[in-house]
Design an enzyme around this catalytic site. Structure first.
Site, PDB file in Angstrom:
ATOM      1  N   SER A 273       0.836  -1.207   0.000  1.00 31.89           N
ATOM      2  CA  SER A 273       0.000   0.000   0.000  1.00 31.89           C
ATOM      3  C   SER A 273       0.868   1.254   0.000  1.00 31.89           C
ATOM      4  O   SER A 273       1.994   1.223   0.508  1.00 31.89           O
ATOM      5  CB  SER A 273      -0.909   0.006   1.234  1.00 31.89           C
ATOM      6  OG  SER A 273      -1.773  -1.115   1.194  1.00 31.89           O
ATOM      7  N   GLY A 274       0.323   2.297  -0.608  1.00 30.34           N
ATOM      8  CA  GLY A 274       1.033   3.576  -0.645  1.00 30.34           C
ATOM      9  C   GLY A 274       1.231   4.043  -2.079  1.00 30.34           C
ATOM     10  O   GLY A 274       0.961   3.297  -3.028  1.00 30.34           O
ATOM     11  N   SER A 275       1.763   5.252  -2.221  1.00 26.97           N
ATOM     12  CA  SER A 275       1.865   5.861  -3.560  1.00 26.97           C
ATOM     13  C   SER A 275       2.903   5.148  -4.435  1.00 26.97           C
ATOM     14  O   SER A 275       2.705   5.021  -5.644  1.00 26.97           O
ATOM     15  CB  SER A 275       2.221   7.347  -3.430  1.00 26.97           C
ATOM     16  OG  SER A 275       3.493   7.491  -2.816  1.00 26.97           O
ATOM     17  N   THR A 276       3.975   4.642  -3.856  1.00 29.80           N
ATOM     18  CA  THR A 276       4.987   3.962  -4.677  1.00 29.80           C
ATOM     19  C   THR A 276       4.410   2.666  -5.242  1.00 29.80           C
ATOM     20  O   THR A 276       4.592   2.323  -6.407  1.00 29.80           O
ATOM     21  CB  THR A 276       6.260   3.685  -3.859  1.00 29.80           C
ATOM     22  OG1 THR A 276       6.637   4.883  -3.170  1.00 29.80           O
ATOM     23  CG2 THR A 276       7.408   3.209  -4.730  1.00 29.80           C
TER      24      THR A 276
ATOM     25  N   ASP B  64       6.148  -3.922  -1.571  1.00 29.83           N
ATOM     26  CA  ASP B  64       5.549  -2.954  -0.660  1.00 29.83           C
ATOM     27  C   ASP B  64       6.433  -1.724  -0.523  1.00 29.83           C
ATOM     28  O   ASP B  64       7.609  -1.753  -0.918  1.00 29.83           O
ATOM     29  CB  ASP B  64       5.363  -3.629   0.721  1.00 29.83           C
ATOM     30  CG  ASP B  64       4.216  -3.026   1.511  1.00 29.83           C
ATOM     31  OD1 ASP B  64       3.748  -3.678   2.469  1.00 29.83           O
ATOM     32  OD2 ASP B  64       3.796  -1.904   1.158  1.00 29.83           O
TER      33      ASP B  64
ATOM     34  N   LYS C 237       7.141   1.235   8.702  1.00 31.66           N
ATOM     35  CA  LYS C 237       6.015   1.306   7.771  1.00 31.66           C
ATOM     36  C   LYS C 237       4.772   1.747   8.530  1.00 31.66           C
ATOM     37  O   LYS C 237       4.785   1.793   9.754  1.00 31.66           O
ATOM     38  CB  LYS C 237       5.760  -0.084   7.140  1.00 31.66           C
ATOM     39  CG  LYS C 237       6.775  -0.438   6.045  1.00 31.66           C
ATOM     40  CD  LYS C 237       6.568  -1.828   5.497  1.00 31.66           C
ATOM     41  CE  LYS C 237       5.194  -2.008   4.892  1.00 31.66           C
ATOM     42  NZ  LYS C 237       4.848  -0.986   3.878  1.00 31.66           N
ATOM     43  N   GLY C 238       3.715   2.051   7.760  1.00 34.21           N
ATOM     44  CA  GLY C 238       2.471   2.414   8.419  1.00 34.21           C
ATOM     45  C   GLY C 238       2.032   3.840   8.185  1.00 34.21           C
ATOM     46  O   GLY C 238       0.988   4.267   8.641  1.00 34.21           O
TER      47      GLY C 238
ATOM     48  N   GLU D 195      -0.441  -5.306   5.794  1.00 34.40           N
ATOM     49  CA  GLU D 195       0.857  -5.365   5.109  1.00 34.40           C
ATOM     50  C   GLU D 195       1.760  -6.379   5.800  1.00 34.40           C
ATOM     51  O   GLU D 195       2.367  -7.231   5.167  1.00 34.40           O
ATOM     52  CB  GLU D 195       1.536  -3.989   5.112  1.00 34.40           C
ATOM     53  CG  GLU D 195       0.904  -2.984   4.176  1.00 34.40           C
ATOM     54  CD  GLU D 195       1.486  -1.594   4.350  1.00 34.40           C
ATOM     55  OE1 GLU D 195       1.956  -1.248   5.446  1.00 34.40           O
ATOM     56  OE2 GLU D 195       1.471  -0.841   3.354  1.00 34.40           O
TER      57      GLU D 195
HETATM   58  O1  DER Z   1       2.001   2.737   4.956  1.00 30.76           O
HETATM   59  C1  DER Z   1       2.944   2.108   4.464  1.00 30.76           C
HETATM   60  O2  DER Z   1       3.637   1.270   5.069  1.00 30.76           O
HETATM   61  C2  DER Z   1       3.273   2.410   3.042  1.00 30.76           C
HETATM   62  O3  DER Z   1       4.061   1.436   2.495  1.00 30.76           O
HETATM   63  C3  DER Z   1       3.866   3.761   2.998  1.00 30.76           C
HETATM   64  O4  DER Z   1       4.519   4.062   4.155  1.00 30.76           O
HETATM   65  C4  DER Z   1       4.777   4.091   1.856  1.00 30.76           C
HETATM   66  O5  DER Z   1       4.216   5.196   1.331  1.00 30.76           O
HETATM   67  P1  DER Z   1       4.659   5.894  -0.019  1.00 30.76           P
HETATM   68  O6  DER Z   1       5.019   4.791  -0.980  1.00 30.76           O
HETATM   69  O7  DER Z   1       3.433   6.651  -0.414  1.00 30.76           O
HETATM   70  O8  DER Z   1       5.823   6.750   0.333  1.00 30.76           O
END
Ligand code: DER
Length: 225
Positions: free
Chosen positions: A28-31, A83, A96-97, A105
Site C-alpha cells: 500500500s502507498g503511492s509507490t 511494498d 512502515k504504516g 501489510e
Molecule cells: O504505509 C505504508 O507502510 C506504506 O508502504 C507507505 O509508508 C509508503 O508510502 P509511499 O510509498 O506513499 O511513500
C-alpha cells in the site's frame, strides 16, 4: 518532482521480478500505486498473476486496473510481496504504516517467500526513528494504551483525519504515531511494544525485506542483503 519519477522507476523495476503464475502480495502507498500501473500493463500483455492486496485502497485500485485479485484465505503461499516503506535502514529494517495499512501489510509480507521494498531514495536512513512510528491499537481504552507506550519516553499522537474524525484502519482500529526520534534496537523495541496490552501491531518490520529498490535521479539502485 523527483520523488514521483523515483517512485515510478522503483515500482517499474519491481515488476520485473514477477513471473507468470505468481501470487503477488500488493502493498500500500503511492509507490506501490505506481507499481500497479506498470503491473497492469504487463497483465494486459499476458502476464498471469493473482494479487493479494494489503488494503481496501490497493484492492480497489488493482481491480480498477484489471489486475486479478485472490482471496488471501484461499491461497497457500505468496510467492513475492512488493511494498513501500517510510524508512529503510542499512540492515533493511523498516518503519512502515504511514498509510495506515501496516497490519495487513505485515501479515501478507510475513507470509511471502520474498519481500521487495520500493522507495524513493529519501527513505534511506542510517538509523530508524526520525519518522514517527505508527502503532495500531485497540480503540477501547486507547488512552491507557497510549500511557503505556509513553512510558518508553515518547509522546504518542492519535492519528486523525480531521479535528473531529479519528483515523480508523481497515481493521477498525486506531493508530498512534510515536516520534521515538532514534531507535537503537528496532527488533527489541518492537518486541517490547508488542507485549503491551492494547497494542495490535507496530510499524517496525525487522528482518523481513529481502530486496530494496531505491529510485534516485530516475535510475534505480537494487540492494540485496
Ligand atoms: O504505509 C505504508 O507502510 C506504506 O508502504 C507507505 O509508508 C509508503 O508510502 P509511499 O510509498 O506513499 O511513500
Amino acid at each position: 518532482d523527483y520523488s514521483v519519477i523515483n517512485k515510478r522507476a522503483a515500482g517499474a523495476a519491481a515488476v520485473d521480478y514477477i513471473v507468470s503464475g505468481m501470487t503477488v502480495g500488493l502493498g500500500s502507498g503511492s509507490t506501490v500505486d505506481y507499481m500497479l500501473d506498470k503491473l497492469a500493463e504487463k497483465v494486459k500483455e499476458g502476464l498471469k498473476v493473482q494479487g493479494v492486496p494489503t488494503s481496501k485502497k490497493t484492492e480497489k485500485l488493482a481491480k480498477h486496473l484489471g489486475i486479478p485479485i485472490v482471496d488471501f484465505a484461499t491461497i497457500t503461499k505468496v510467492d513475492l510481496a512488493i511494498d513501500g516503506a517510510d524508512e529503510v535502514d542499512p540492515s533493511f529494517h523498516l518503519i512502515k504504516g504511514g498509510g495506515g495499512s501496516l497490519v495487513r501489510e505485515k501479515i501478507v509480507d510475513a507470509n511471502a517467500q520474498q519481500l521487495i521494498i520500493i522507495i524513493d531514495e529519501t527513505k534511506k536512513v542510517p538509523q530508524l526513528g526520525t519518522y514517527p512510528l505508527p502503532i495500531e491499537i485497540v480503540p477501547f481504552g486507547w488512552q491507557k494504551t497510549a500511557e503505556a507506550i509513553a512510558a518508553f519516553g515518547v509522546e504518542p499522537k492519535l492519528r486523525k483525519l480531521s479535528e473531529q474524525d479519528v483515523f480508523v484502519s481497515d481493521n477498525g482500529n486506531y493508530i498512534l504515531d510515536c516520534p521515538f526520534k532514534l531507535i537503537e534496537d528496532p527488533h527489541s523495541l518492537h518486541q517490547q511494544l508488542k507485549q503491551l496490552v492494547g497494542v495490535i501491531e507496530t510499524g517496525l518490520f525487522t528482518s523481513m525485506a529481502d530486496i530494496v529498490i531505491a529510485g534516485e535521479e530516475g535510475k534505480v539502485e537494487k540492494l540485496t542483503k
